[in-house]
Structure formats: structure tokens, C-alpha cells
Scaffold this motif. Structure first.
Motif, PDB file in Angstrom:
ATOM      1  N   ALA A  41       0.434  -1.204   0.023  1.00 54.63           N
ATOM      2  CA  ALA A  41       0.175   0.160  -0.229  1.00 54.63           C
ATOM      3  C   ALA A  41       1.230   1.209   0.095  1.00 54.63           C
ATOM      4  O   ALA A  41       0.476   2.037  -0.840  1.00 54.63           O
ATOM      5  CB  ALA A  41      -0.804  -0.240   1.030  1.00 54.63           C
ATOM      6  N   VAL A  42       1.516   1.017   0.867  1.00 56.93           N
ATOM      7  CA  VAL A  42       2.407   2.124   0.826  1.00 56.93           C
ATOM      8  C   VAL A  42       3.592   2.844  -0.752  1.00 56.93           C
ATOM      9  O   VAL A  42       3.566   3.556  -1.638  1.00 56.93           O
ATOM     10  CB  VAL A  42       4.076   2.360   1.666  1.00 56.93           C
ATOM     11  CG1 VAL A  42       5.320   3.810   1.692  1.00 56.93           C
ATOM     12  CG2 VAL A  42       2.910   2.266   3.133  1.00 56.93           C
ATOM     13  N   LEU A  43       3.976   1.913  -1.195  1.00 57.03           N
ATOM     14  CA  LEU A  43       4.439   1.909  -2.700  1.00 57.03           C
ATOM     15  C   LEU A  43       4.006   2.170  -3.599  1.00 57.03           C
ATOM     16  O   LEU A  43       3.460   3.027  -4.960  1.00 57.03           O
ATOM     17  CB  LEU A  43       5.163   0.183  -2.821  1.00 57.03           C
ATOM     18  CG  LEU A  43       5.915   0.450  -3.969  1.00 57.03           C
ATOM     19  CD1 LEU A  43       6.834   1.119  -4.604  1.00 57.03           C
ATOM     20  CD2 LEU A  43       6.379  -1.067  -4.824  1.00 57.03           C
ATOM     21  N   LEU A  44       2.009   1.727  -3.437  1.00 58.99           N
ATOM     22  CA  LEU A  44       1.824   2.344  -4.170  1.00 58.99           C
ATOM     23  C   LEU A  44       1.303   3.906  -4.319  1.00 58.99           C
ATOM     24  O   LEU A  44       0.653   4.404  -5.492  1.00 58.99           O
ATOM     25  CB  LEU A  44      -0.576   1.257  -4.385  1.00 58.99           C
ATOM     26  CG  LEU A  44      -0.214  -0.053  -4.965  1.00 58.99           C
ATOM     27  CD1 LEU A  44      -0.858  -1.094  -4.489  1.00 58.99           C
ATOM     28  CD2 LEU A  44       0.707  -0.064  -6.086  1.00 58.99           C
ATOM     29  N   GLU A  45       0.734   3.528  -3.130  1.00 59.59           N
ATOM     30  CA  GLU A  45       0.453   5.849  -3.353  1.00 59.59           C
ATOM     31  C   GLU A  45       1.834   6.152  -3.323  1.00 59.59           C
ATOM     32  O   GLU A  45       1.597   7.472  -3.884  1.00 59.59           O
ATOM     33  CB  GLU A  45       0.759   5.779  -0.991  1.00 59.59           C
ATOM     34  CG  GLU A  45      -1.033   5.124  -0.617  1.00 59.59           C
ATOM     35  CD  GLU A  45      -0.835   5.295   0.651  1.00 59.59           C
ATOM     36  OE1 GLU A  45      -0.145   6.561   1.192  1.00 59.59           O
ATOM     37  OE2 GLU A  45      -1.376   4.732   1.138  1.00 59.59           O
ATOM     38  N   LEU A  46       3.324   5.834  -3.356  1.00 59.67           N
ATOM     39  CA  LEU A  46       3.947   6.302  -3.978  1.00 59.67           C
ATOM     40  C   LEU A  46       4.079   6.705  -5.143  1.00 59.67           C
ATOM     41  O   LEU A  46       4.497   8.166  -5.603  1.00 59.67           O
ATOM     42  CB  LEU A  46       6.200   5.783  -2.508  1.00 59.67           C
ATOM     43  CG  LEU A  46       5.793   6.045  -1.754  1.00 59.67           C
ATOM     44  CD1 LEU A  46       7.154   5.471  -1.361  1.00 59.67           C
ATOM     45  CD2 LEU A  46       6.158   7.807  -1.654  1.00 59.67           C
ATOM     46  N   ILE A  47       4.080   5.626  -5.766  1.00 60.66           N
ATOM     47  CA  ILE A  47       3.673   5.569  -7.357  1.00 60.66           C
ATOM     48  C   ILE A  47       2.598   6.613  -7.187  1.00 60.66           C
ATOM     49  O   ILE A  47       3.333   7.750  -8.366  1.00 60.66           O
ATOM     50  CB  ILE A  47       3.743   4.145  -8.091  1.00 60.66           C
ATOM     51  CG1 ILE A  47       4.560   3.439  -7.411  1.00 60.66           C
ATOM     52  CG2 ILE A  47       3.369   4.088  -9.135  1.00 60.66           C
ATOM     53  CD1 ILE A  47       4.093   1.702  -7.628  1.00 60.66           C
ATOM     54  N   ALA A  48       1.705   6.732  -7.106  1.00 55.87           N
ATOM     55  CA  ALA A  48       0.351   7.419  -7.423  1.00 55.87           C
ATOM     56  C   ALA A  48       0.760   9.106  -7.822  1.00 55.87           C
ATOM     57  O   ALA A  48       0.880   9.725  -8.508  1.00 55.87           O
ATOM     58  CB  ALA A  48      -0.883   7.215  -6.933  1.00 55.87           C
ATOM     59  N   ALA A  49       1.930   8.978  -5.704  1.00 55.78           N
ATOM     60  CA  ALA A  49       2.144  10.134  -5.876  1.00 55.78           C
ATOM     61  C   ALA A  49       3.244  11.283  -7.144  1.00 55.78           C
ATOM     62  O   ALA A  49       3.335  12.454  -7.045  1.00 55.78           O
ATOM     63  CB  ALA A  49       2.989  10.824  -4.247  1.00 55.78           C
TER      64      ALA A  49
END
Length: 85
Positions: A41-49
Motif C-alpha cells: 500500500a505504501v509503494l502504491l501511494e508513492l507511485i501515485a504521488a
């Protein structure tokens, strides 16, 4: 000219970087190895950001071109001479 303009979307203090052209194409994705140890979930948030950061930078580059048509290197000169809009 837009295809030659590149921006770098970043997040996580540079842990995730995505290179884009001004035509909104992603050219490269770089993810720091340390971030891969994080929760998905952290990785996905960072990619989206990083994607959103890149999109904002693309818009700023396009605004610069609209504000300064000379940056287009005369691409619009042909249309001006023919009377086309």
C-alpha cells in the motif's frame, strides 16, 4: 517539441521517480530498493504521488510554452502566414 520536453515526477524524497515527456508518456520508472521492503500500500501511494507530481510539472511546462510561444521554435509561424488559426 513537446516530445523533447521531459520532467521527473518524484515522491518519498526521491525514492520513487518517474520520467515523463510533456505528451504524458512515462519513459522510465525508478524505485529505490529500500522502498521495495515497504508494505504494498505504501509503494502504491508513492507511485501515485510520483505520477501526480509529474502531471503537475507537465502542466507547468505547457503553461510556459503558452505564455512564451517563441519556445515552440517557429512551429506556429506557418499557420500565421496562411491565416489559419
Amino acid at each position: 517539441k513537446l516530445s523533447k520536453i521531459e520532467v521527473m515526477g518524484e515522491s518519498g524524497a526521491g525514492a520513487v521517480k518517474i520520467a515523463f515527456t510533456a505528451q504524458n508518456y512515462a519513459k522510465a520508472v525508478m524505485i529505490d530498493d529500500e522502498i521495495l521492503k515497504e508494505d504494498k500500500a505504501v509503494l502504491l501511494e508513492l507511485i501515485a504521488a510520483a505520477i501526480n507530481d509529474g502531471a503537475q510539472k507537465i502542466e507547468k511546462e505547457k503553461e510556459k510554452i503558452v505564455a512564451n510561444p517563441a519556445m515552440l521554435g517557429g512551429m506556429l509561424a506557418g499557420d500565421a502566414n496562411t491565416g489559419k488559426e
